[in-house]
Design a protein around this motif. Structure first.
Motif, PDB file in Angstrom:
ATOM      1  N   GLY A 214       0.533  -1.192   0.020  1.00 22.02           N
ATOM      2  CA  GLY A 214       0.029  -0.180   0.225  1.00 22.02           C
ATOM      3  C   GLY A 214       0.685   1.572   0.405  1.00 22.02           C
ATOM      4  O   GLY A 214       2.034   1.019  -0.608  1.00 22.02           O
ATOM      5  N   GLY A 215       0.888   2.565   0.688  1.00 22.34           N
ATOM      6  CA  GLY A 215       0.912   3.607   0.661  1.00 22.34           C
ATOM      7  C   GLY A 215       0.740   4.646   0.350  1.00 22.34           C
ATOM      8  O   GLY A 215      -0.876   4.773  -0.061  1.00 22.34           O
ATOM      9  N   HIS A 216       1.498   5.743  -0.147  1.00 20.64           N
ATOM     10  CA  HIS A 216       1.318   7.082  -0.168  1.00 20.64           C
ATOM     11  C   HIS A 216       0.774   7.430  -1.793  1.00 20.64           C
ATOM     12  O   HIS A 216       1.728   6.929  -2.865  1.00 20.64           O
ATOM     13  N   SER A 217      -0.339   7.378  -2.329  1.00 22.57           N
ATOM     14  CA  SER A 217      -0.283   7.584  -3.415  1.00 22.57           C
ATOM     15  C   SER A 217       0.121   8.470  -4.316  1.00 22.57           C
ATOM     16  O   SER A 217      -0.372   8.760  -5.861  1.00 22.57           O
ATOM     17  N   GLY A 218       0.686   9.342  -3.949  1.00 21.43           N
ATOM     18  CA  GLY A 218       1.273  10.659  -4.631  1.00 21.43           C
ATOM     19  C   GLY A 218       2.644  10.426  -4.733  1.00 21.43           C
ATOM     20  O   GLY A 218       3.376  10.572  -5.761  1.00 21.43           O
ATOM     21  N   ILE A 219       3.277  10.440  -4.016  1.00 19.09           N
ATOM     22  CA  ILE A 219       4.530  10.257  -3.256  1.00 19.09           C
ATOM     23  C   ILE A 219       5.485   8.937  -3.817  1.00 19.09           C
ATOM     24  O   ILE A 219       6.783   8.548  -3.681  1.00 19.09           O
ATOM     25  N   GLN A 220       4.214   7.724  -3.505  1.00 16.74           N
ATOM     26  CA  GLN A 220       4.816   6.146  -3.669  1.00 16.74           C
ATOM     27  C   GLN A 220       3.977   5.882  -5.500  1.00 16.74           C
ATOM     28  O   GLN A 220       5.075   4.854  -4.952  1.00 16.74           O
ATOM     29  N   ILE A 221       3.456   7.103  -6.057  1.00 21.69           N
ATOM     30  CA  ILE A 221       2.522   6.350  -7.102  1.00 21.69           C
ATOM     31  C   ILE A 221       3.715   5.631  -8.333  1.00 21.69           C
ATOM     32  O   ILE A 221       3.099   4.362  -9.012  1.00 21.69           O
ATOM     33  N   HIS A 222       5.123   6.558  -8.558  1.00 24.72           N
ATOM     34  CA  HIS A 222       6.041   5.488  -8.677  1.00 24.72           C
ATOM     35  C   HIS A 222       6.955   4.158  -8.497  1.00 24.72           C
ATOM     36  O   HIS A 222       7.880   3.780  -9.777  1.00 24.72           O
ATOM     37  N   GLN A 223       6.731   3.726  -7.873  1.00 20.15           N
ATOM     38  CA  GLN A 223       7.406   2.422  -7.004  1.00 20.15           C
ATOM     39  C   GLN A 223       6.675   1.803  -8.010  1.00 20.15           C
ATOM     40  O   GLN A 223       7.523   0.369  -7.726  1.00 20.15           O
ATOM     41  N   GLN A 224       5.502   1.583  -8.363  1.00 22.28           N
ATOM     42  CA  GLN A 224       4.802   0.807  -9.248  1.00 22.28           C
ATOM     43  C   GLN A 224       4.440  -0.839  -7.767  1.00 22.28           C
ATOM     44  O   GLN A 224       4.455  -1.286  -8.481  1.00 22.28           O
ATOM     45  N   LEU A 225       3.756   0.065  -7.422  1.00 20.44           N
ATOM     46  CA  LEU A 225       3.287  -0.934  -5.421  1.00 20.44           C
ATOM     47  C   LEU A 225       1.566  -1.080  -6.212  1.00 20.44           C
ATOM     48  O   LEU A 225       0.790  -1.142  -7.058  1.00 20.44           O
ATOM     49  N   GLY A 226       2.035  -2.372  -5.643  1.00 19.90           N
ATOM     50  CA  GLY A 226       0.377  -3.250  -5.994  1.00 19.90           C
ATOM     51  C   GLY A 226      -0.828  -3.135  -5.320  1.00 19.90           C
ATOM     52  O   GLY A 226      -1.008  -2.815  -4.792  1.00 19.90           O
ATOM     53  N   SER A 227      -2.040  -3.220  -6.452  1.00 21.13           N
ATOM     54  CA  SER A 227      -2.622  -2.827  -5.619  1.00 21.13           C
ATOM     55  C   SER A 227      -3.978  -3.775  -5.688  1.00 21.13           C
ATOM     56  O   SER A 227      -4.457  -4.937  -6.882  1.00 21.13           O
ATOM     57  N   ALA A 228      -4.726  -3.779  -5.076  1.00 22.71           N
ATOM     58  CA  ALA A 228      -5.623  -4.894  -4.399  1.00 22.71           C
ATOM     59  C   ALA A 228      -6.785  -5.217  -5.316  1.00 22.71           C
ATOM     60  O   ALA A 228      -7.369  -6.020  -5.846  1.00 22.71           O
ATOM     61  N   ILE A 229      -6.894  -4.251  -5.999  1.00 23.58           N
ATOM     62  CA  ILE A 229      -8.363  -3.791  -6.395  1.00 23.58           C
ATOM     63  C   ILE A 229      -7.306  -4.384  -8.523  1.00 23.58           C
ATOM     64  O   ILE A 229      -8.574  -5.492  -8.442  1.00 23.58           O
TER      65      ILE A 229
END
Length: 480
Positions: A214-229
């Motif tokens: 999970g995490g911050h949808s702004g400053i971490q959005i470039h990290q390509q973190l997985g979306s549960a949806i």
């Protein structure tokens, strides 16, 4: 109770921050922590003022010899994101946080820490309570309800402020000075689907996903973190003739969804293949998800029959969620490649008894660049028969590389620490953009100690960066 190894210096920051962790302060429920600030101000005889929505300004006179220096605004927000792991028993409206220290980082036990923006608030209070600090007249601005959409700043009565220079203490990378932030907006979408009674030839299951970062949808959005949806949709689209009963994932518009659960039905002939399909997909996901997401776990269980959507409507909804944009959309052409210009977060999905609610937010430096993305999202929603409700947006803070405040801070940082700080803009909705729109002539700079995984249960504060952050803040004020 403080951990035995809780930091001691700088004493005023750490003590105020500890008190902030013991006072519940979810967004829209900042009364208790605001009263703590007021109590500190009144104990020292300082004047304070609140506006109609609850933003607070404390007026701190200059220290001797600095009375003629111009007033400086010190700005932070009182509220915190309230996210925890499912196995953590915690009431964010009543319970203090349980703190721990490991490997040089302060964190909470399986919940957000509130260092965003509690450590900045603590620094502002330390400027008031530490009589060794030299400073000009200060206006300590504590806004409310930042995390749900910058509400406090948007409703701020700017007549409470006179300063023409402002230090925002809400960024999260030490040795970096920030001079710009994104604007933003978003939507909520709704639709009512007809439901069908359970059929005898169907098998019912639940699937829950946990353990994503999970995490911050702004400053971490470039990290390509997985979306549960997105992962749940990937699984469901791998099943023939699936029918949705329930879908819930995501907690807030500014948080990358880290957990989710679906209840669904499929032909009984498909049921025996589901574990194999899930195992194969998990291996695929782990092949491209970042290491931070490798705690992913999945639980597939049988469920009781219940009314759900038709195959056709289930397919329509899954197609919508699969096609819905999510993540970084464009990158800045001049700054380093991790500075995103435009992004979108598919934040929350809830389907229950045929009632669908979706929530999504977007961020941008240039509002005009976001127009095509807005149009495509709204067109996609209309094609799926959803009601579209745009949410009020907020302005960005355009970088000013000629800022006198920036020049002074850069030179001071170089002199104090022997390195030149990076000058950046942040892909997040700092209140600076709104405050700049209310006070166009104010010169703004933002900096702070290092915080990682804000807006997630892994949020943590790097202890070693707090002392130099305080050193820069106090030295900068002393030279104004």
């Amino acid at each position: 109770m403080k951990p035995d190894n809780y930091p001691q210096q700088p004493s005023h920051i750490w003590e105020h921050f500890y008190q902030f962790t013991q006072i519940p302060r979810p967004s829209k429920h900042e009364q208790a922590v605001r009263q703590y600030v007021i109590d500190q101000a009144e104990a020292l005889g300082h004047r304070w003022q609140c506006d109609a929505v609850g933003n607070l300004v404390v007026y701190v006179p200059a220290t001797p010899g600095m009375e003629s220096s111009g007033t400086v605004i010190i700005q932070n927000h009182l509220d915190m994101v309230t996210v925890k792991t499912e196995d953590k028993q915690h009431d964010f409206f009543r319970d203090p946080l349980s703190l721990a220290i490991s490997d040089g980082w302060l964190h909470a036990d399986r919940s957000t820490l509130g260092a965003d923006n509690g450590v900045g608030c603590a620094a502002a209070l330390a400027l008031m309570t530490d009589d060794s600090v030299a400073h000009p007249p200060l206006e300590l601005l504590f806004t409310i309800d930042e995390e749900t959409g910058l509400v406090g700043a948007s409703e701020l009565d700017a007549s409470m402020l006179s300063g023409e220079r402002m230090l925002n203490l809400d960024t999260e990378d030490w040795n970096e000075l920030y001079i710009g932030c994104t604007g933003g907006g978003g939507w909520s979408f709704t639709r009512t689907f007809k439901t069908e009674l359970p059929a005898s030839n169907l098998s019912y299951f639940s699937l829950s996903l946990k353990g994503l970062a999970g995490g911050h949808s702004g400053i971490q959005i470039h990290q390509q973190l997985g979306s549960a949806i997105k992962l749940l949709v990937d699984f469901l689209q791998s099943i023939e003739q699936v029918q949705l009963v329930h879908f819930k994932a995501g907690v807030a518009h500014n948080v990358i969804p880290r957990e989710g659960e679906v209840i669904f039905a499929c032909p009984s002939s498909e049921a025996e293949h589901l574990p194999e399909i899930l195992d194969k997909l998990i291996q695929q996901w782990l092949g491209y998800l970042p290491a931070a997401d490798h705690g992913l776990s999945a639980a597939l269980e049988t469920a009781d029959p219940a009314a759900g959507l038709s195959v056709e409507d289930s397919t329509l909804l899954l197609d919508l969620l699969a096609a819905f944009p999510h993540g970084a959309q464009s990158y800045n052409l001049e700054q380093p490649a991790d500075l995103v210009d435009l992004s979108i977060n598919l934040a929350c999905v809830e389907l229950s008894e045929g009632q669908l609610e979706l929530e999504s937010s977007l961020r941008f430096f240039n509002a005009e660049q976001a127009i095509p993305l807005r149009r495509s999202v709204e067109s996609l929603a209309r094609l799926a028969g959803l009601q579209v409700e745009p949410k009020a947006g907020y302005p960005g803070w355009q970088p000013d590389f000629g800022s006198p405040l920036l020049a002074k801070a850069k030179a001071l940082h170089q002199r104090l620490f022997g390195i030149e700080p990076a000058v950046k803009a942040i892909h997040a909705g700092l209140e600076c953009g709104i405050l700049k729109s209310k006070k166009p002539d104010v010169d703004i700079l933002s900096f702070g100690p290092t915080i990682r995984a804000a807006h997630s249960p892994s949020e943590r504060l790097e202890i070693a960066t707090v002392a130099p952050f305080w050193q820069l803040l106090t030295a900068l004020l002393a030279e104004m």
